[in-house]
Write a protein that holds these residues in place. Structure first.
Motif, short mmCIF file in Angstrom:
data_model
loop_
_atom_site.label_atom_id
_atom_site.label_comp_id
_atom_site.label_asym_id
_atom_site.label_seq_id
_atom_site.Cartn_x
_atom_site.Cartn_y
_atom_site.Cartn_z
N TYR A 110 0.76 -1.34 0.20
CA TYR A 110 0.06 -0.03 -0.04
C TYR A 110 0.79 1.09 -0.02
O TYR A 110 0.60 2.25 -0.49
CB TYR A 110 -1.12 -0.09 1.21
CG TYR A 110 -0.28 0.08 2.52
CD1 TYR A 110 -0.09 1.52 2.86
CD2 TYR A 110 -0.18 -0.99 3.39
CE1 TYR A 110 0.28 1.78 4.12
CE2 TYR A 110 0.37 -0.61 4.60
CZ TYR A 110 0.61 0.51 5.17
OH TYR A 110 1.09 0.72 6.43
N ALA A 133 -4.35 1.55 2.87
CA ALA A 133 -4.18 -0.15 2.87
C ALA A 133 -5.56 -0.58 2.22
O ALA A 133 -5.61 -1.34 1.42
CB ALA A 133 -4.01 -0.79 4.16
N ARG A 134 -6.67 0.09 2.69
CA ARG A 134 -8.08 -0.26 2.31
C ARG A 134 -8.12 0.00 0.88
O ARG A 134 -8.57 -0.78 0.05
CB ARG A 134 -9.07 0.46 2.97
CG ARG A 134 -10.52 0.18 2.85
CD ARG A 134 -11.63 0.98 3.57
NE ARG A 134 -11.57 2.50 3.06
CZ ARG A 134 -11.09 3.34 3.83
NH1 ARG A 134 -10.70 3.26 4.92
NH2 ARG A 134 -11.21 4.75 3.18
N GLN A 137 -6.20 -2.53 -1.39
CA GLN A 137 -6.71 -3.77 -1.15
C GLN A 137 -8.04 -3.58 -2.33
O GLN A 137 -8.25 -5.00 -2.91
CB GLN A 137 -7.15 -4.35 0.15
CG GLN A 137 -7.77 -5.57 0.31
CD GLN A 137 -6.46 -6.53 0.30
OE1 GLN A 137 -5.32 -6.58 0.68
NE2 GLN A 137 -6.64 -7.58 -0.82
N ASP A 141 -8.11 -6.39 -5.27
CA ASP A 141 -9.20 -7.36 -5.63
C ASP A 141 -9.97 -7.08 -6.87
O ASP A 141 -10.47 -8.11 -7.38
CB ASP A 141 -10.28 -7.00 -4.26
CG ASP A 141 -9.75 -7.56 -3.04
OD1 ASP A 141 -8.76 -8.40 -2.99
OD2 ASP A 141 -10.19 -7.18 -1.79
N ARG A 146 -3.24 -11.75 -7.39
CA ARG A 146 -3.02 -12.37 -6.24
C ARG A 146 -2.07 -12.64 -5.39
O ARG A 146 -0.77 -12.66 -5.77
CB ARG A 146 -3.03 -14.01 -6.64
CG ARG A 146 -4.34 -14.48 -7.81
CD ARG A 146 -5.54 -14.38 -6.85
NE ARG A 146 -6.78 -14.63 -7.81
CZ ARG A 146 -7.13 -15.70 -8.25
NH1 ARG A 146 -6.32 -17.05 -7.70
NH2 ARG A 146 -8.15 -15.90 -9.02
N PRO A 148 -0.46 -11.72 -0.92
CA PRO A 148 -1.34 -12.14 0.28
C PRO A 148 -2.02 -11.04 1.00
O PRO A 148 -3.16 -11.36 1.41
CB PRO A 148 0.16 -12.00 1.08
CG PRO A 148 1.35 -12.60 0.13
CD PRO A 148 0.82 -11.79 -1.13
N SER A 149 -1.67 -9.92 0.80
CA SER A 149 -2.43 -8.73 1.30
C SER A 149 -1.90 -7.27 0.88
O SER A 149 -0.87 -7.31 0.55
CB SER A 149 -2.68 -8.72 2.86
OG SER A 149 -1.63 -8.22 3.55
N ALA A 150 -2.68 -6.28 0.80
CA ALA A 150 -2.03 -4.99 0.71
C ALA A 150 -0.94 -4.46 1.64
O ALA A 150 -0.04 -3.46 1.17
CB ALA A 150 -3.07 -3.84 0.65
N LYS A 151 -0.85 -5.15 2.76
CA LYS A 151 0.10 -4.85 3.72
C LYS A 151 1.30 -5.91 3.78
O LYS A 151 2.39 -5.65 4.46
CB LYS A 151 -0.42 -5.29 5.08
CG LYS A 151 -1.57 -4.03 5.43
CD LYS A 151 -2.33 -4.58 6.97
CE LYS A 151 -3.28 -3.33 7.04
NZ LYS A 151 -4.01 -3.48 8.49
#
Length: 262
Positions: A110, A133-134, A137, A141, A146, A148-151
């Protein structure tokens, strides 16, 4: 008066994200680009091909503000634009994905998404990490990237995942226009396929995409049109369904000119 304004706005609303007219670039006595005309349409992928030294990177640098054209004009969404430098081009909505990515390895996804454009909150202008981060993400999405996450930290991602992050960042900030300079040159077969799927998703979202590629198989997989440069001169533009690999190779090498074909 309002009618004229409405017509002008309507024309601009339907104008292509990018139009190049008579682009020429000269470095001293060396002409890098002789003349180049191209229109990038929304929801379309255009490939730019040519041998080494054909002028592809020079053209990308002109569009992205690194170089100023010696002659010619650039328009974005029907408005003439002039870029003082690359930062000016970015402010006006031009984003480029390079082979070397330009990502901060020690930072999370992010923070890379908002690199140089960080969101802040409150009078002390503290970093709004939660919002960044939101939003990251949500975009990841939406593009079905693909990771693991935005973090997740950039250095923990694979080469294909890193390239996907760079493309997401360009998509987030671009004004309907994304330039890609050899985006899969350093990737393996599987990761190249994933990045190509992401490029196709940009087309589905209505972006105008210009991809510089040396891989003709890739060009014929993802592009709608292909523009050919040879020694700084525009040889031609072909719809991908109206041409063949043999014709494009002939245009790149000059065989079409030798045989008298246009």
């Amino acid at each position: 008066m309002s009618t004229v304004t409405d017509k002008t706005d309507a024309t601009r609303a339907g104008a292509p994200p990018l139009r190049l007219r008579g682009i020429r670039k000269q470095f001293g006595g060396v002409v890098a680009i002789e003349r180049f005309d191209l229109e990038l349409a929304a929801g379309q992928i255009t490939a730019l091909v040519g041998d080494n030294g054909a002028g592809k990177s020079t053209l990308v640098k002109i569009i992205s503000g690194v170089y100023q054209p010696t002659e010619g004009e650039l328009e974005m969404h029907g408005r003439p634009v002039t870029f003082r430098d690359a930062s000016d081009a970015r402010r006006q909505g031009v984003e480029v994905v390079y082979q070397d990515l330009a990502l901060a390895d020690s930072q999370p996804v992010y923070m890379n998404m908002f690199l140089g454009r960080e969101l802040t909150r409150g009078p002390l202008r503290l970093l709004d990490r939660r919002r960044m981060a939101r939003e990251t993400q949500e975009l990841v999405d939406a593009l079905d990237v693909r990771i693991p996450s935005a973090k997740a930290t950039i250095r923990d991602l694979s080469g294909g995942q890193r390239q996907a992050v760079a493309i997401c960042r360009a998509t987030h900030w671009a004004s309907g226009l994304v330039l890609m300079d050899e985006p899969t040159a350093a990737l393996g077969v599987a990761e190249t396929a994933k990045v190509e799927q992401l490029i196709l998703k940009l087309r589905e979202r209505g972006a105008a995409v210009l991809v510089v590629s040396h891989n003709l198989d890739q060009v014929f997989r993802i592009a709608d049109r292909v523009a050919v440069l040879r020694r700084g001169r525009q040889v031609g533009v072909r719809g991908i369904t109206e041409t063949s690999r043999n014709e494009i190779v002939s245009m790149i090498t000059g065989a079409s000119e030798e045989s008298g074909r246009p």
